[in-house]
Design an enzyme around this catalytic site. Structure first.
Site, mmCIF file in Angstrom:
data_model
loop_
_atom_site.group_PDB
_atom_site.id
_atom_site.type_symbol
_atom_site.label_atom_id
_atom_site.label_comp_id
_atom_site.label_asym_id
_atom_site.label_seq_id
_atom_site.Cartn_x
_atom_site.Cartn_y
_atom_site.Cartn_z
ATOM 1 C CE LYS A 126 -9.390 47.757 35.502
ATOM 2 N NZ LYS A 126 -9.264 48.947 34.661
ATOM 3 C CB THR A 127 -2.835 45.949 36.437
ATOM 4 O OG1 THR A 127 -3.636 45.702 35.557
ATOM 5 C CG2 THR A 127 -1.682 45.050 36.352
ATOM 6 C CD GLU A 170 -6.703 44.373 36.381
ATOM 7 O OE1 GLU A 170 -6.608 45.155 35.390
ATOM 8 O OE2 GLU A 170 -5.647 43.749 36.669
#
Length: 462
Positions: A126-127, A170
């Site tokens: 995600k990041t 995010e």
């Protein structure tokens, strides 16, 4: 920590004066920064001072070190980090006063309101994907607002207010709070069991992604290589776009090969892409970015140039230094799949540079529950390293569990090149004795293992 109580978010202008309990955290500080730039009065508290706290003060926030009920004065909305316990005196006072108390994700939904929301979800990646997308759009001239669970190397920030109409965020599934978001475009990189201390079982975890998919209004971008992600295709009314190595993917990845510390690959029908970050997994992350950017009307050549400018996010295979011919990197990897992915990427880097160097993994398990759930899988993943050094568990919000320790993980590693070092301060010397020129050292975990990188570099150079 239980799953948060979901609430209907309100528009940012309706929040009034906002107080953040745990304002120094990556996610909380980012939202606070955006509100401050919009002229909202912000206060907050944190257990300790930090550079982030100092920066928020410079932007106009009133930040207290330590938590006390007296800090809740002239406040309209209180935002609570998931790390805050029910016994927190500020939370108790806010509830006593009948104030609006919302989790971080509801505050994020508030600042996203009125923009074209793009959310990146998934168990892993995600990041990095959110960061890649932000930098690519910036280089395309879109100037998005963004809120990432880490810091961009290019800006040193995890969040900022942009002048454009896109908001990139995010989406954190760990406590179910990503279900407060209703993005126009979303990415799901993968769905694999995690956070079972909150969800209880794998079925409940996967069900949360089903519900997230149903909240996407326009385009849902799914990784064609991941069965968990692809299962969502039939559970959304959004237009589904796929990416991956798999045949039939709308954005098909091919010819992935290491290139120094980076990677080169081809998106079939579009062209070659070059990244300055390593690993086949980053080729997939970048392809998700291309799919989103094109959905936003950005041409491939512009996006490709933006991706080439991406130099990483903090704690995502972040270079910490080199000494004695040994390079040291730091990774936030704290799930078995993440460990395996980063170790393979480190292997690619070694092969690209010298070919005969080794990968030395320094792993600190995060959470007693996760260590108990995944001890075998952690051991298997660490078996990909030539040498493994295992620390004790970083408990974070959890109390110790009898019999659960780093030794549990060390005993599962399928080779004998493993050292269990419960004393974190002894690790730099242990690593210096193990390492030799050409090796890569990778510190891994979501806890304070990140502090070891510079210490290891110093010891290697002694």
């Amino acid at each position: 920590m239980s799953l948060v109580k979901l609430v209907d978010p309100v528009a940012a202008e309706e929040l009034g004066r906002v107080h953040f309990i745990g304002i120094g955290g990556a996610g909380m500080s980012g939202i606070a920064r955006i509100l401050l730039k919009r002229g909202v009065k912000v206060s907050g508290s944190d257990a300790r001072g930090s550079d982030m706290v100092a920066e928020l003060r410079e932007l106009g926030a009133v930040v207290h070190i330590g938590h006390a009920a007296s800090h809740i004065r002239d406040i309209d909305t209180v935002v609570v980090s998931t790390a805050i316990r029910d016994s927190n005196p500020e939370l108790g006072e806010a509830l006593k006063q009948g104030l609006r108390v919302i989790p971080r994700a509801a505050a994020l939904a508030s600042v996203m309101a009125g923009r074209t929301g793009v959310a990146v979800a998934g168990t892993h990646g995600k990041t990095t994907t959110t960061s890649m997308l932000t930098v690519a759009l910036q280089k395309c001239g879109a100037d998005p607002s963004y809120c990432v669970g880490g810091q961009l190397v290019t800006t040193g920030l995890g969040a900022d207010e942009g002048s454009g109409g896109v908001f990139v965020a995010e989406a954190d599934e760990s406590d179910g709070s990503f279900l407060m978001l209703a993005p126009e475009i979303a990415v799901v990189t993968n769905v694999e069991p995690d956070h079972l201390d909150n969800y209880g079982d794998e079925r409940a975890y996967r069900a949360s992604f089903d519900r997230f998919a149903q909240r996407v209004g326009g385009v849902l971008v799914l990784c064609a290589d991941d069965p968990g992600a692809m299962a969502l295709a039939s559970r959304t009314s959004a237009r589904v776009v796929t990416y991956g190595v798999a045949q039939g993917a709308d954005y098909q990845v091919a010819d992935v090969r290491p290139d120094g510390f980076g990677v080169v690959f081809t998106v079939t029908g579009r062209g070659e892409v070059r990244l300055a970050v390593p690993g086949a997994h980053n080729a997939l992350n970048a392809t998700a970015v291309i799919a989103v950017a094109e959905a936003l009307g950005r041409p491939f050549d512009d996006v490709k140039a933006g991706l080439a400018a991406f130099t990483g996010a903090k704690r995502r295979m972040e270079a910490k230094g080199e000494a004695g011919g040994v390079a040291v990197f730091d990774s936030y990897a704290h799930h078995p799949t993440e460990l395996a992915t980063d170790l393979r990427a480190a292997r690619d880097v070694v092969a690209s540079y010298s070919g005969d160097g080794r990968v030395i993994a320094i792993f600190q398990p995060h959470l007693y529950s996760r260590t108990r759930f995944f001890a075998d899988e952690f051991g298997t993943a660490l078996g990909l390293a030539d040498e493994a050094v295992v620390l004790d568990v970083y408990g974070a919000r959890e109390d110790p569990e009898p019999g659960v320790s780093g030794a549990m993980v060390a005993s599962r590693i399928p080779h004998e090149r493993v050292t269990y070092v419960p004393d974190k301060t002894a690790v730099p010397r242990v690593v210096a004795d193990l390492a030799r020129p050409g090796d890569i050292v990778l510190t891994m975990g979501a806890g304070d293992v990140t502090e070891l990188g510079p210490l290891i570099v110093r010891e290697l150079g002694a």
